[in-house]
Design an enzyme around this catalytic site. Structure first.
Site: not given
Ligand code: PAF
Length: 276
Positions: A29, A33, A144-145, A182-183
């Site tokens: 996360l 998130h 999320g967009k 981003s992860s």
């Protein structure tokens, strides 16, 4: 925060609530998130997050095995923003037998862009999201967009199946230099991390070109693609699309610029909504 590993545990934790707000994740996360969880808290009477790395949405050559699993820090982060329930089933719980029934989304929306480069991806996403919805039975679900096409596909699925859930979109969270959180950013080397913000800059450049009156969309896309490739990226697509259905623009509709490109071995995606 209660942690549910099984369906009976989850149902037990949710029994006295009627309006769960749900944030599905694959873990690892980041602040994006956590912003979803904060937004969820304002909507429902209980906030539920899930962590499940969904094998069905990975292609055979993709990073399912190496996808970062960061359980302890994920739990700490969820606690810090007041998540009430974490649903963290393992594969035997969510897929006790091979998942042969699947949700296959409308190819007009799901076989383009991400679906073109990652065939089957949205079938995997829709199948797990539908299943997680069945488990959690949320009144609200937040996405999320940053995963713009995913958000649209899930919205369409919820609407076409008349699911009793409101799909809520959350703005993309960005680092100071514009890189969308981003992860997968964790895969970038230091040098790649410095370069990575060029993807959002390319999108801004495309939007700027349209805003300044240029109407040859193919030329704008080709220029942005060439510029990124010249910097060492391997672009999958940089395109201008209608916001309503992700099809090529025809008139004066609101637009979104979308991009996916590999930097080294890391594939990044991003998008930018803009008005002309
Ligand atoms: O966006 C993600 O993290 C995943 O695609 C989702 C929605 C949790 C489904 O596995």
């Amino acid at each position: 925060m209660d942690i549910a590993r099984t369906l009976p545990e989850l149902r037990d934790h949710l029994a006295r609530f009627s309006r769960p707000a749900f944030v599905p994740t694959m873990g690892n996360l980041h602040d994006g998130h956590l912003a979803l969880v904060r937004q969820a808290k304002a909507l429902g009477d209980v906030t539920v997050a899930s962590i499940f790395v969904n094998r069905l949405q990975f292609l055979p050559h993709e990073d399912f095995d190496s996808y970062p699993r960061t359980w302890d820090t994920d739990c700490e982060k969820l606690r810090s923003v007041g998540c009430d329930v974490l649903f963290a089933p393992d594969e035997r719980v969510l897929y006790p037998e091979p998942q042969t029934f699947r949700i296959s989304p409308d190819p007009v929306l799901a076989d383009i862009l991400e679906g073109h480069f990652r065939p089957g991806f949205f079938t995997g996403v829709c199948t797990v999201v539908m299943k997680l919805f069945m488990c959690v039975q949320p009144r609200f679900a937040l996405f999320g967009k940053k995963d713009y096409q995913q958000l649209m596909v899930i919205r369409r699925m919820a609407s076409q199946f008349a699911l009793p859930v409101e799909v809520v979109a959350s703005e993309t969270h960005r680092a100071a230099d514009g890189l969308a959180l981003s992860s997968r950013n964790g895969y970038l080397s230091d040098a790649e991390r410095d370069e990575a913000a060029q993807l959002s800059q390319a999108l801004r450049g495309m939007a700027e070109a349209v805003r300044s009156g240029e109407r040859d969309f193919a030329a704008i896309e080709a220029r942005a693609t060439r510029a990124l490739a010249a910097r060492g990226w391997q672009p999958d697509y940089l395109v201008l699309r209608r916001r309503s259905d992700l099809q090529p623009p025809t008139g004066d509709e609101p637009l979104v610029a979308l991009a996916a490109a590999k930097l080294g071995s890391t594939r990044l995606i991003d998008n930018l909504e803009f008005d002309r």
